[in-house]
Motif scaffolding. Structure first.
Motif, PDB file in Angstrom:
ATOM      1  N   SER A 164     -67.251  68.217  55.701  1.00 16.25           N
ATOM      2  CA  SER A 164     -68.704  69.080  55.683  1.00 16.25           C
ATOM      3  C   SER A 164     -69.441  68.574  54.472  1.00 16.25           C
ATOM      4  CB  SER A 164     -68.192  70.576  55.279  1.00 16.25           C
ATOM      5  OG  SER A 164     -69.220  71.447  55.133  1.00 16.25           O
ATOM      6  N   GLY A 165     -70.808  68.413  54.551  1.00 12.22           N
ATOM      7  CA  GLY A 165     -71.543  67.810  53.503  1.00 12.22           C
ATOM      8  C   GLY A 165     -71.787  66.379  53.747  1.00 12.22           C
ATOM      9  N   SER A 166     -71.045  65.739  54.835  1.00 12.50           N
ATOM     10  CA  SER A 166     -71.209  64.294  54.789  1.00 12.50           C
ATOM     11  C   SER A 166     -72.671  63.705  55.397  1.00 12.50           C
ATOM     12  CB  SER A 166     -70.084  63.488  55.657  1.00 12.50           C
ATOM     13  OG  SER A 166     -70.116  63.951  56.824  1.00 12.50           O
ATOM     14  N   GLY A 167     -73.322  64.722  56.124  1.00 14.79           N
ATOM     15  CA  GLY A 167     -74.657  64.173  56.821  1.00 14.79           C
ATOM     16  C   GLY A 167     -74.722  64.082  58.186  1.00 14.79           C
ATOM     17  N   LYS A 168     -73.373  64.880  58.804  1.00 15.58           N
ATOM     18  CA  LYS A 168     -73.083  64.905  60.401  1.00 15.58           C
ATOM     19  C   LYS A 168     -74.550  65.286  60.961  1.00 15.58           C
ATOM     20  CE  LYS A 168     -69.788  67.479  60.241  1.00 15.58           C
ATOM     21  NZ  LYS A 168     -69.329  67.677  58.890  1.00 15.58           N
ATOM     22  N   THR A 169     -74.981  66.306  60.448  1.00 16.72           N
ATOM     23  CA  THR A 169     -76.000  67.195  61.364  1.00 16.72           C
ATOM     24  C   THR A 169     -77.313  66.321  61.305  1.00 16.72           C
ATOM     25  OG1 THR A 169     -75.049  69.083  61.142  1.00 16.72           O
ATOM     26  CG2 THR A 169     -77.550  69.256  61.588  1.00 16.72           C
ATOM     27  N   ALA A 220     -72.296  66.597  84.649  1.00 14.57           N
ATOM     28  CA  ALA A 220     -73.826  66.677  85.018  1.00 14.57           C
ATOM     29  C   ALA A 220     -74.224  65.155  85.061  1.00 14.57           C
ATOM     30  CB  ALA A 220     -74.816  67.627  84.061  1.00 14.57           C
ATOM     31  N   GLY A 221     -73.480  64.430  84.180  1.00 12.37           N
ATOM     32  CA  GLY A 221     -73.948  62.965  84.031  1.00 12.37           C
ATOM     33  C   GLY A 221     -74.881  62.807  82.940  1.00 12.37           C
ATOM     34  N   GLU A 222     -74.863  63.622  82.048  1.00 11.81           N
ATOM     35  CA  GLU A 222     -75.839  63.738  80.894  1.00 11.81           C
ATOM     36  C   GLU A 222     -75.223  63.252  79.480  1.00 11.81           C
ATOM     37  OE1 GLU A 222     -77.132  67.881  80.304  1.00 11.81           O
ATOM     38  OE2 GLU A 222     -77.687  67.858  82.399  1.00 11.81           O
ATOM     39  N   SER A 223     -76.098  62.411  78.763  1.00  9.54           N
ATOM     40  CA  SER A 223     -75.774  61.989  77.575  1.00  9.54           C
ATOM     41  C   SER A 223     -75.907  62.997  76.513  1.00  9.54           C
ATOM     42  CB  SER A 223     -76.244  60.607  77.129  1.00  9.54           C
ATOM     43  OG  SER A 223     -75.720  59.841  78.142  1.00  9.54           O
ATOM     44  N   ALA A 224     -75.025  63.160  75.350  1.00  6.93           N
ATOM     45  CA  ALA A 224     -75.203  64.358  74.528  1.00  6.93           C
ATOM     46  C   ALA A 224     -74.892  63.733  73.026  1.00  6.93           C
ATOM     47  CB  ALA A 224     -74.605  65.553  74.932  1.00  6.93           C
ATOM     48  N   VAL A 225     -74.958  64.360  72.151  1.00  6.46           N
ATOM     49  CA  VAL A 225     -74.320  64.301  70.861  1.00  6.46           C
ATOM     50  C   VAL A 225     -74.120  65.797  70.021  1.00  6.46           C
ATOM     51  CG1 VAL A 225     -76.686  64.250  69.494  1.00  6.46           C
ATOM     52  CG2 VAL A 225     -74.648  63.009  68.701  1.00  6.46           C
ATOM     53  N   VAL A 226     -73.014  65.765  69.493  1.00 10.56           N
ATOM     54  CA  VAL A 226     -72.560  66.950  68.972  1.00 10.56           C
ATOM     55  C   VAL A 226     -71.853  66.769  67.672  1.00 10.56           C
ATOM     56  CG1 VAL A 226     -70.191  66.920  70.187  1.00 10.56           C
ATOM     57  CG2 VAL A 226     -70.889  68.954  69.291  1.00 10.56           C
ATOM     58  N   THR A 227     -71.949  67.535  66.771  1.00 11.00           N
ATOM     59  CA  THR A 227     -71.305  67.384  65.350  1.00 11.00           C
ATOM     60  C   THR A 227     -69.902  68.209  65.394  1.00 11.00           C
ATOM     61  OG1 THR A 227     -72.440  69.439  64.436  1.00 11.00           O
ATOM     62  CG2 THR A 227     -73.454  67.150  64.023  1.00 11.00           C
ATOM     63  N   CYS A 228     -68.942  67.447  64.538  1.00  9.40           N
ATOM     64  CA  CYS A 228     -67.640  68.290  64.568  1.00  9.40           C
ATOM     65  C   CYS A 228     -66.841  67.555  63.622  1.00  9.40           C
ATOM     66  CB  CYS A 228     -66.738  68.117  66.071  1.00  9.40           C
ATOM     67  SG  CYS A 228     -65.235  68.931  66.048  1.00  9.40           S
ATOM     68  N   SER A 229     -66.184  68.298  62.687  1.00  6.05           N
ATOM     69  CA  SER A 229     -65.622  67.673  61.619  1.00  6.05           C
ATOM     70  C   SER A 229     -64.576  66.596  62.168  1.00  6.05           C
ATOM     71  CB  SER A 229     -64.806  68.541  60.607  1.00  6.05           C
ATOM     72  OG  SER A 229     -64.133  69.564  61.220  1.00  6.05           O
ATOM     73  N   ALA A 230     -63.629  67.056  63.319  1.00  9.59           N
ATOM     74  CA  ALA A 230     -62.801  66.294  63.948  1.00  9.59           C
ATOM     75  C   ALA A 230     -61.909  65.485  62.997  1.00  9.59           C
ATOM     76  CB  ALA A 230     -63.565  65.386  64.886  1.00  9.59           C
ATOM     77  N   ALA A 235     -68.398  74.479  48.520  1.00  9.83           N
ATOM     78  CA  ALA A 235     -67.911  73.099  48.060  1.00  9.83           C
ATOM     79  C   ALA A 235     -66.154  73.391  47.601  1.00  9.83           C
ATOM     80  CB  ALA A 235     -68.883  72.790  46.821  1.00  9.83           C
ATOM     81  N   SER A 236     -65.855  74.359  47.331  1.00 10.48           N
ATOM     82  CA  SER A 236     -64.535  74.594  46.829  1.00 10.48           C
ATOM     83  C   SER A 236     -63.461  74.336  48.179  1.00 10.48           C
ATOM     84  CB  SER A 236     -64.054  76.063  46.531  1.00 10.48           C
ATOM     85  OG  SER A 236     -64.501  77.038  47.414  1.00 10.48           O
ATOM     86  N   LEU A 237     -63.904  74.183  49.161  1.00  2.00           N
ATOM     87  CA  LEU A 237     -63.251  73.694  50.452  1.00  2.00           C
ATOM     88  C   LEU A 237     -63.139  72.104  50.754  1.00  2.00           C
ATOM     89  CD1 LEU A 237     -63.684  76.646  53.010  1.00  2.00           C
ATOM     90  CD2 LEU A 237     -61.748  76.192  51.727  1.00  2.00           C
ATOM     91  N   LEU A 238     -63.986  71.639  49.869  1.00  2.00           N
ATOM     92  CA  LEU A 238     -64.144  70.055  50.418  1.00  2.00           C
ATOM     93  C   LEU A 238     -62.788  69.482  49.902  1.00  2.00           C
ATOM     94  CD1 LEU A 238     -65.742  67.462  50.855  1.00  2.00           C
ATOM     95  CD2 LEU A 238     -66.479  67.305  48.545  1.00  2.00           C
TER      96      LEU A 238
END
Length: 185
Positions: A24-29, A86-96, A138-141
């Motif tokens: 979280s907070g790394s800039g994914k979005t 659907a044969g569509e390209s996409a981008v998703v955020t996820c901490s993973a 930030a306490s969860l970082l």
């Protein structure tokens, strides 16, 4: 991680699904929205797939357990499957953050690859402390950093550092993924 020269495991076929991962907070979005805009792909915010109970738990400063995360990851995976079907390209955020989470997200989804956004912990903490309206304290970082398992050599993906301006990071990400700004591979 695959060599950058092979475009971070770029899949063959009609769709391409990039999961922008990291703590979280790394800039994914920011990066994911940039990819979506440049490439004309659909964007999904991984946080939107969390249950109200998960959000409440994180808002209170409690880290999620694997049991909390599995349904969330399954929801993201279902969204990805629909895009691939659907044969569509996409981008998703996820901490993973863990290999097991990424394995679940890739299972039976051949077009998935990862873009791991990295940044020093002190930079991320500062961002988290100053971003308005987000439930993740930030306490969860530290718990996220402790949970993070970097991409393995056999996983389709590539790390990109979040250093410089948002435009510089996006350019680096597009290059690492083998994507061009004119929407051509």
């Amino acid at each position: 991680m695959v060599d950058q020269g092979v475009a971070a495991g770029r899949p063959t076929g009609s769709s391409d699904v990039v999961i922008v991962m990291g703590v979280s907070g790394s800039g994914k979005t920011t990066v994911a929205k940039g990819i979506s805009t440049v490439m004309g792909w659909e964007f999904a915010e991984g946080d939107a797939f969390h249950s109200e109970a998960n959000v409440a738990k994180m808002r209170s400063g409690e880290a999620l357990s694997d049991e909390d995360r599995w349904p969330w990851l399954e929801s993201i995976g279902s969204w990805i499957s629909a895009k691939e079907s659907a044969g569509e390209s996409a981008v998703v955020t996820c901490s993973a953050l863990r290999r097991a989470y990424r394995d679940l997200l890739r299972r039976n989804r051949p077009h998935v690859r990862f873009l791991h956004i990295t940044a020093p912990a002190d930079v991320i903490r500062d961002r988290m402390e100053h971003r308005p309206g987000h439930y993740m304290p930030a306490s969860l970082l530290p718990s996220q950093i402790a949970t993070l398992e970097p991409l393995g050599d056999d996983e389709p993906g590539i790390p990109v550092t979040n250093e410089g301006t948002a435009a510089q990071v996006l350019d680096r990400a597009l290059s690492a993924l083998g994507l061009r700004k004119d929407n051509q591979p």
